[in-house]
Write an enzyme that holds these catalytic residues in place. Structure first.
Site, PDB file in Angstrom:
ATOM      1  N   CYS A   2       0.823  -0.923  -0.242  1.00 26.83           N
ATOM      2  CA  CYS A   2       0.080   0.499   0.463  1.00 26.83           C
ATOM      3  C   CYS A   2       0.899   1.438  -0.025  1.00 26.83           C
ATOM      4  O   CYS A   2       2.179   0.642   0.422  1.00 26.83           O
ATOM      5  CB  CYS A   2      -0.762   0.169   0.975  1.00 26.83           C
ATOM      6  SG  CYS A   2       0.103   1.005   2.750  1.00 26.83           S
ATOM      7  N   LYS A 607       4.621  -3.833  -6.239  1.00 23.72           N
ATOM      8  CA  LYS A 607       6.831  -3.426  -6.546  1.00 23.72           C
ATOM      9  C   LYS A 607       6.759  -3.857  -5.844  1.00 23.72           C
ATOM     10  O   LYS A 607       7.949  -4.477  -5.898  1.00 23.72           O
ATOM     11  CB  LYS A 607       6.105  -1.964  -7.048  1.00 23.72           C
ATOM     12  CG  LYS A 607       7.386  -1.625  -7.116  1.00 23.72           C
ATOM     13  CD  LYS A 607       7.634  -1.577  -8.937  1.00 23.72           C
ATOM     14  CE  LYS A 607       9.086  -1.736  -9.302  1.00 23.72           C
ATOM     15  NZ  LYS A 607       9.816  -2.288 -10.308  1.00 23.72           N
TER      16      LYS A 607
HETATM   17  N1  GLU Z   1      -3.908  -5.418   6.175  1.00 23.17           N
HETATM   18  C1  GLU Z   1      -4.710  -4.232   5.466  1.00 23.17           C
HETATM   19  C2  GLU Z   1      -5.897  -4.386   4.291  1.00 23.17           C
HETATM   20  O1  GLU Z   1      -5.756  -5.431   3.817  1.00 23.17           O
HETATM   21  C3  GLU Z   1      -3.472  -3.212   5.131  1.00 23.17           C
HETATM   22  C4  GLU Z   1      -3.375  -3.920   3.685  1.00 23.17           C
HETATM   23  C5  GLU Z   1      -2.204  -2.717   2.473  1.00 23.17           C
HETATM   24  O2  GLU Z   1      -1.184  -2.229   3.433  1.00 23.17           O
HETATM   25  O3  GLU Z   1      -2.196  -2.058   1.701  1.00 23.17           O
HETATM   26  O4  GLU Z   1      -6.627  -3.808   3.873  1.00 23.17           O
END
Ligand code: GLU
Length: 612
Positions: A2, A607
């Site tokens: 993310c 990435k």
């Molecule tokens: N574990 C969180 C989710 O699934 C964050 C994922 C991420 O790092 O984008 O929303």
């Protein structure tokens, strides 16, 4: 993974926050969202899809102007890709907004406890618990740093969190454990992000947060604390890093995709690596000590490490072991003084950082090969080799792995020269070959791209592929197969030419295609013959084979192939392997182009894989 951006300024940051987020889209892109304070709570705009497309169609035009904001692009780990599961998430009372990167492993237990207290959840994510936990602590009368400290003390797993709360409406908070978080402020604005790329043009020193840090970022300053067991904030001093190399912003120019642009940049990446000073490599491995050497990487970086294993054996007589980072822990058996060489484009690959941390804890010597100055991997390492390949935006690694391969070849050459495994003449021949490589590569891309595109278009309907190689061409075949499947969504497997007859060959029929990576015959007759034996065995069972190899193939051998692509070989492993890999990159690109795939952001990939 993310992307996180948190911003604060004296003027509206709404637009800038979203634009910064768009620069991080390559990290994860299944959904996006932004939150700003509004009407005694937070206005949240979030959706499944691409933030840059949303920006282009004005999806953020209605987001209120605000002097602080949070934004996120998600790469789902827990909970489906839905609007509700997109970040930011709000607390039950609407007073806390959070975005999260990572995986909270004890979320189910905490969720049950919060639900038993009457809290209703709006998403299926692991992340939402953080908003509720912080709000519960604030409701109990704690100040914000203590509330965040108590909440994060309860979390297991990994997190980078950015937090806004109405209880401290002039600050953006951040907290981290194992997932990256960096910030800067220039006296008028402050930015917190998961990646330096989002800090863009701000000319200020950077603060890379350490695990356990909680930061309060205001317009002009950042205060860092850690949380005591009872959540009490304990002030800590953290030093800022002056970046000698700022992450450049890059443009796609006239290229239709980042991937093809970056393939065209492989000659420059190879040149930067080939012309690096010898001293960069001389201190990395003790050429005379009999220490264990382990190379680790994930995805393509693992295949690069596997190539490094061959280079070290052949060019330096050093027995090394290459391990995929996620499987390294039970096998590496590191002791004090052993060497661990970590390969990661981003320097933030979770699995690779885990084995680096374990290595540091045992007293092993860690060397980083990465393309991101000041990455966590660099900060954990005793030796740092910076690729200097420039930002790589396409999720698939192209120019970056070429740089890594040349760097590992250089490391093997310098070690081989120092320990006497290579005489001066062989050393000079290999160096000469690497020096000429950028020009050969540039010419090859120019002349062969058309033929490769024709081939890719002709066979893009084929659903099953083997990529076959022997010796160092085995990991090269595995890497080409990985690239091919990542972007074309066709089934492709790398295979060792010698192993093939021991089982794999049972899959061969007229519909299962093979790409055979051939070495030059004169420089390695045995390897050439062994690969041709596998090709002949496949042909005998009706399997079509596309050959990629030397120009001077004998006409009798040429007949074994359905198609044949000649390469301008140097007769030297590292350089010839680079020519093979770039050819494989072009094949994957043109096949995906013909199939209309999402080339720069293939489905389900990210990435920089910063989660477990
Ligand atoms: N574990 C969180 C989710 O699934 C964050 C994922 C991420 O790092 O984008 O929303």
């Amino acid at each position: 993974m993310c992307g996180i951006v948190g911003m604060i300024s004296t003027h509206s940051v709404t637009r800038s926050t979203v634009e910064r987020l768009a620069t991080l889209e390559y990290r994860g892109y299944d959904s996006y969202g932004v939150a700003v304070p509004a009407d005694e709570t937070f206005a949240v705009t979030k959706s499944v899809g691409s933030v840059s497309r949303a920006l282009a169609v004005g999806a953020f035009d209605q987001v209120p102007d605000a002097t602080l904001a949070l934004a996120h692009t998600r790469w789902a780990t827990t909970g489906a890709v839905t609007d509700d599961n997109s970040h930011p998430h709000l607390s039950f009372d609407g007073r806390v907004a959070i975005v999260h990167n990572g995986v909270i492993t004890n979320h189910a237990q905490i969720r049950r406890e919060l639900e038993a207290d009457g809290i209703t959840f709006a998403s299926d994510t692991d992340s939402e618990i953080a908003a509720h936990l912080i709000a519960c602590q604030l409701r109990d009368g704690h100040d914000v740093p203590t509330a965040i400290g108590l909440a994060t003390n309860a979390l297991e797993g990994e997190y980078a969190l950015a937090v806004l709360t109405l209880d401290d409406p002039h600050a953006v908070y951040g907290a981290k454990h194992k997932s990256p978080l960096v910030l800067c402020h220039d006296g008028q604005q402050g930015v917190l992000a998961s990646d330096q790329m989002a800090l863009g043009e701000i000319d200020a020193d950077l603060l890379f947060l350490d695990d356990g840090d909680i930061v309060r970022l205001t317009v002009d300053t950042a205060q860092v604390v850690t949380a005591g067991p009872d959540g009490t904030p304990i002030p800590v001093e953290r030093s800022y890093t002056r970046l000698d190399e700022r992450t450049q912003t890059v443009e796609k120019g006239d290229y239709p995709h980042w991937m093809i642009k970056e393939i065209h940049e492989t000659p420059a990446a190879a040149r930067t690596a080939a012309t690096m000073r010898d001293e960069q490599f001389t201190g990395v491995l003790d050429p005379h000590a009999d220490r264990s050497v382990t190379l680790v990487g994930s995805g393509s970086a693992y295949y690069v490490s596997h190539l490094g294993q061959y280079f070290l054996a052949q060019l330096a007589g050093v027995r090394a072991i290459a391990l995929p980072s996620d499987e390294a822990e039970p096998l590496a058996l590191l002791k004090p003084g052993d060497s661990l060489i970590a390969v990661s484009q981003s320097g933030e690959t979770f699995d690779t950082l885990e084995i680096c941390r374990a290595a540091v804890a045992t007293g092993a010597v860690v060397t980083s090969i990465s393309n991101t100055p000041n990455s966590t991997q660099e900060r954990l390492s005793s030796h740092v080799i910076r690729q200097g390949s420039g930002p790589e935006i396409c999720v698939l690694s192209t120019k970056s792995i070429i740089s890594q391969i040349v760097l590992l070849a250089r490391l093997a050459l310098e070690t081989g020269r120092a320990n006497g495994h290579l005489d001066q003449q062989r050393y000079r021949d290999h160096r000469g070959s690497l020096d000429r490589l950028p020009e050969t590569l540039r010419a090859h891309i120019g002349t062969a791209a058309g033929a490769i595109q024709e081939l890719a278009t002709k066979y893009s309907h084929v659903s099953d592929w083997f990529f076959l190689g022997r010796g160092a061409l085995f990991p090269a075949a595995c890497e080409s197969a990985l690239k091919f499947k990542e972007v074309s969504y066709r089934h492709a497997e790398g295979a060792a030419a010698g192993f093939f007859k021991h089982g794999t060959i049972s899959l061969i029929d007229a519909d299962f295609y093979t790409v055979a990576l051939l070495p030059e015959r004169s420089s390695d007759p045995d390897r050439h013959a062994a690969t041709m034996a596998a090709v002949s065995e496949i042909g005998a069972r009706g399997g079509p084979v596309i050959g990629i190899g030397p120009t001077d193939i004998h006409p009798d051998e040429r007949r074994a192939f359905t198609e044949y692509l000649p390469l301008p070989y140097h007769g030297d492993d590292p350089a010839d392997i680079v020519l093979q890999l770039v050819t494989g990159q072009l094949l994957a690109y043109y096949c995906a182009l013909d199939l209309g795939r999402e080339i720069d952001q293939p489905r389900s990939l990210a990435k920089s894989v910063t989660v477990r």
